[in-house]
Design an enzyme around this catalytic site. Structure first.
Site, PDB file in Angstrom:
ATOM      1  N   LYS A 111     -11.293  10.948   5.287  1.00 29.39           N
ATOM      2  CA  LYS A 111     -10.733  12.250   5.556  1.00 29.39           C
ATOM      3  C   LYS A 111     -11.747  12.895   6.251  1.00 29.39           C
ATOM      4  CE  LYS A 111      -6.560  12.574   3.116  1.00 29.39           C
ATOM      5  NZ  LYS A 111      -5.767  12.507   1.860  1.00 29.39           N
ATOM      6  N   LYS A 193      -1.565   1.530   7.319  1.00 26.31           N
ATOM      7  CA  LYS A 193      -0.919   1.240   6.114  1.00 26.31           C
ATOM      8  C   LYS A 193       0.492   2.020   5.991  1.00 26.31           C
ATOM      9  CE  LYS A 193      -1.795   3.655   2.165  1.00 26.31           C
ATOM     10  NZ  LYS A 193      -1.932   4.407   1.013  1.00 26.31           N
ATOM     11  N   LYS A 196       3.497   7.600   3.246  1.00 27.49           N
ATOM     12  CA  LYS A 196       4.290   8.620   3.104  1.00 27.49           C
ATOM     13  C   LYS A 196       3.829   9.633   4.120  1.00 27.49           C
ATOM     14  CE  LYS A 196       2.833   9.152  -1.610  1.00 27.49           C
ATOM     15  NZ  LYS A 196       3.269   8.494  -2.795  1.00 27.49           N
TER      16      LYS A 196
HETATM   17  P1  AMP Z   1       0.358   6.407  -3.628  1.00 25.97           P
HETATM   18  O1  AMP Z   1       1.611   6.436  -3.152  1.00 25.97           O
HETATM   19  O2  AMP Z   1      -0.661   6.551  -2.741  1.00 25.97           O
HETATM   20  O3  AMP Z   1       0.298   7.353  -5.167  1.00 25.97           O
HETATM   21  O4  AMP Z   1       0.362   4.844  -4.154  1.00 25.97           O
HETATM   22  C1  AMP Z   1       1.082   4.446  -5.334  1.00 25.97           C
HETATM   23  C2  AMP Z   1       0.670   2.887  -5.376  1.00 25.97           C
HETATM   24  O5  AMP Z   1       1.530   2.313  -4.431  1.00 25.97           O
HETATM   25  C3  AMP Z   1      -0.664   2.652  -5.500  1.00 25.97           C
HETATM   26  O6  AMP Z   1      -1.003   1.386  -6.279  1.00 25.97           O
HETATM   27  C4  AMP Z   1      -0.990   2.226  -4.011  1.00 25.97           C
HETATM   28  O7  AMP Z   1      -1.941   1.202  -3.973  1.00 25.97           O
HETATM   29  C5  AMP Z   1       0.455   1.457  -3.778  1.00 25.97           C
HETATM   30  N1  AMP Z   1       0.774   1.727  -2.275  1.00 25.97           N
HETATM   31  C6  AMP Z   1       0.922   2.986  -1.611  1.00 25.97           C
HETATM   32  N2  AMP Z   1       1.230   2.487  -0.202  1.00 25.97           N
HETATM   33  C7  AMP Z   1       1.276   1.153  -0.022  1.00 25.97           C
HETATM   34  C8  AMP Z   1       1.206   0.016   0.891  1.00 25.97           C
HETATM   35  N3  AMP Z   1       1.698   0.543   2.069  1.00 25.97           N
HETATM   36  N4  AMP Z   1       1.300  -1.162   0.686  1.00 25.97           N
HETATM   37  C9  AMP Z   1       1.097  -1.693  -0.716  1.00 25.97           C
HETATM   38  N5  AMP Z   1       0.874  -0.751  -1.754  1.00 25.97           N
HETATM   39  C10 AMP Z   1       0.941   0.625  -1.539  1.00 25.97           C
END
Ligand code: AMP
Ligand code: TRP
Length: 329
Positions: A111, A193, A196
């Site tokens: 960031k 990656k 969202k």
């Molecule tokens: P977050 O949405 O960043 O809070 O992520 C929640 C969980 O989903 C965490 O364990 C992340 O590592 C996993 N995660 C989010 N995006 C991905 C992705 N593109 N591939 C695999 N795991 C993901």
């Protein structure tokens, strides 16, 4: 029974990446482990969120947890702010973390490198709160996607440091990262990656996406001009990602899928991936709709908060005593 804990930060709608990298694994583990899963709402506000959107995303996230198969009779599901011990231990953890450690966190570094303005102190100290989330429950394992590994490693360092300074207090947790699907990539840029926070919506499939729209995103996924279906992550990352998505949802090996479509062209393969993904989304969405109309969320969250509080408050009391924060009468 070993204890497992994880959280998701619903700053937007949950994605297929969240499902494959995290949620789906929680469901698999809930039979073998004492499972704690929480909605990390304090982590959401490290960057401004529209209050109405945030609140709706939190509700959706709980319903989606359950729609994906998390069973409140097996797992403890709760909201982070329903257990105030998280914020309190988060502060204590921040007082035991060095600036150098936070400066090394790749999410923060990225960031900063991207020239992001108006970064908050909350964003900077976020890993301390995450450590508190985990350590409050003395979790043995933390199932997360690849991107969170560094945060769990910092948690281990902080736990060990605390134990050395104040005597044995915390279990030192281990990250658990799925071998397949630990990092689902964007459909529009396979070097990024699936996230969202992506600007265009093309590369990211949301669990509540319209089924037709989801199919369209997969059919339009960026691939390559090599023209051969094989597993070459380096030179054909888009294709590799599609096969990985299908493999993780179908319990088929990536090799098996690549072999079947070897002579059939990219369009056929994409059609297959779309079938697998859309079938899964439909299943989740049907259950989601049932859960929303059943009005069971409030009771589930209340029960979860009660169970989680018992464990969290016990750990926090112990920590406060060890640090000397209590007045002895
Ligand atoms: P977050 O949405 O960043 O809070 O992520 C929640 C969980 O989903 C965490 O364990 C992340 O590592 C996993 N995660 C989010 N995006 C991905 C992705 N593109 N591939 C695999 N795991 C993901
Ligand atoms: N930081 C995680 C993410 O962005 C969410 C999270 C917060 C978490 N606290 C946690 C995950 C504790 C596992 C354990 O995805």
């Amino acid at each position: 029974m070993k204890r497992m804990l994880s959280g998701i930060k619903p700053t937007g709608q949950l994605t297929l990446g969240n499902y494959i990298g995290a949620l789906r694994n929680f469901v698999k583990y809930q039979d073998e482990y004492e499972m704690y899963v929480f909605i990390a709402n304090l982590h959401c506000i490290t960057e401004y969120q529209d209050p109405e959107d945030l609140s709706r995303n939190l509700t959706d996230a709980v319903a989606l947890y359950m729609a994906c198969g998390l069973d409140p009779n097996k797992s403890t599901i709760f909201l982070q702010t329903d257990v105030p011990a998280h914020a309190e231990l988060g502060y204590i953890m921040a007082c035991n973390t060095y600036l150098g450690e936070l400066n090394r966190m790749t999410q923060f570094k990225d960031k900063t490198a991207n020239g992001e303005k108006n970064m908050t102190a909350g964003l900077y100290t976020y890993p301390c709160l995450m450590a508190a989330d985990i350590l409050l429950y003395n979790a043995d394992y933390v199932p997360v996607g690849e991107d969170q590994k560094q945060h769990v490693e910092l948690t281990r360092d902080l736990a060990q440091r605390f134990n050395n300074k104040y005597g044995d207090t915390f279990v030192v947790p281990e990250p658990l990262i799925a071998k397949v699907g630990g990092r689902v990539m964007s459909l529009s840029d396979p070097h990024k990656k699936m996230s969202k926070s992506e600007e265009t919506n093309k590369g990211c499939i949301y669990l509540l996406d319209d089924i037709k729209a989801a199919r369209k995103k997969i059919m339009g996924a960026v691939t390559d001009s090599v023209g051969i279906i094989q597993l070459d992550k380096e030179n054909q990352p888009g294709l590799y990602n599609l096969i990985e998505i299908a493999s993780s949802l179908s319990e088929r090996s990536m090799e098996d899928i690549a072999e079947e479509f070897k002579d059939q062209g990219y369009g056929k393969l994409k059609g297959y991936v779309a079938d697998v993904v859309c079938a899964e989304l439909e299943k989740i969405q049907n259950r989601y709709n049932e859960i929303i109309v059943s009005h069971q969320l409030e009771a589930v969250m209340k029960d979860g908060a009660e169970k989680a509080s018992v464990i969290a408050n016990k750990t926090l009391d112990d920590v406060k005593k060890k640090i000397g924060l209590e007045i002895k009468y």
